[in-house]
Design an enzyme around this catalytic site. Structure first.
Site, PDB file in Angstrom:
ATOM      1  N   ALA A  51      -7.753   7.956   1.386  1.00 58.86           N
ATOM      2  CA  ALA A  51      -9.107   7.600   0.199  1.00 58.86           C
ATOM      3  C   ALA A  51      -8.133   7.630  -0.655  1.00 58.86           C
ATOM      4  CB  ALA A  51      -9.487   8.681   0.754  1.00 58.86           C
ATOM      5  N   CYS A  52      -6.685   7.922  -1.038  1.00 56.86           N
ATOM      6  CA  CYS A  52      -6.023   8.402  -1.953  1.00 56.86           C
ATOM      7  C   CYS A  52      -5.488   6.806  -2.984  1.00 56.86           C
ATOM      8  CB  CYS A  52      -5.111   9.266  -1.698  1.00 56.86           C
ATOM      9  SG  CYS A  52      -3.850   9.039  -3.186  1.00 56.86           S
ATOM     10  N   ALA A  53      -5.831   6.461  -4.075  1.00 54.97           N
ATOM     11  CA  ALA A  53      -4.905   5.698  -4.442  1.00 54.97           C
ATOM     12  C   ALA A  53      -3.703   4.915  -4.486  1.00 54.97           C
ATOM     13  CB  ALA A  53      -6.020   5.097  -6.088  1.00 54.97           C
TER      14      ALA A  53
END
Length: 142
Positions: A12-14
């Site tokens: 979920a983390c770029a």
């Protein structure tokens, strides 16, 4: 040649996704540990932090709810207490940590991973936001 790369990843983390993409841009597939589902044990967590050269507090993620609820910015917890909180609430572990034969780093920003990859980038690379990291001549820009 076998290349051993491990990433403690949050899809979920770029930043974590960009780091994983930079690793894959070497032609190698790392061992992916989705640390929110499979958190490291206490020894692994301490080893990740120590081998990356960070303090316990530098490895702590601050902009998440448990940080505020536990008042980690106000109460002077010791390192062992903070580690226990990180184990209980893995979202408190900053990410992504990457471990290779060249060392361990907290890859924030994601291009820090280039410092510990032994294999070169195979093609130009831009982050999800368009920022160029590897240009068309395969040279590191950042």
């Amino acid at each position: 040649m076998a290349v051993n790369i491990k990433i403690y990843h949050n899809p979920a983390c770029a930043t974590s996704r960009n780091t994983l993409a930079l690793i894959r841009n070497t032609g190698h597939e790392p061992e992916i540990i989705e640390y929110l589902n499979t958190p490291p044990n206490k020894r692994e967590l301490i080893d990740l932090i120590q081998s990356s050269g960070l303090s316990i507090k530098e490895a702590l993620r601050k902009n998440v709810e448990p940080y505020t609820l536990l008042e980690l910015d106000k109460i002077p917890y010791n390192d062992d207490q903070i580690i226990e909180f990180m184990l209980k609430y893995p979202i408190l572990i900053n990410r992504p940590f990457v471990k290779t034969e060249l060392g361990t780093r907290l890859c924030r920003p994601s291009e820090i991973v280039l410092d510990i990859l032994s294999q070169p980038q195979l093609q130009a690379f831009a982050k999800e936001d368009g920022e160029v990291i590897i240009n068309e001549h395969l040279q590191r820009v950042k």
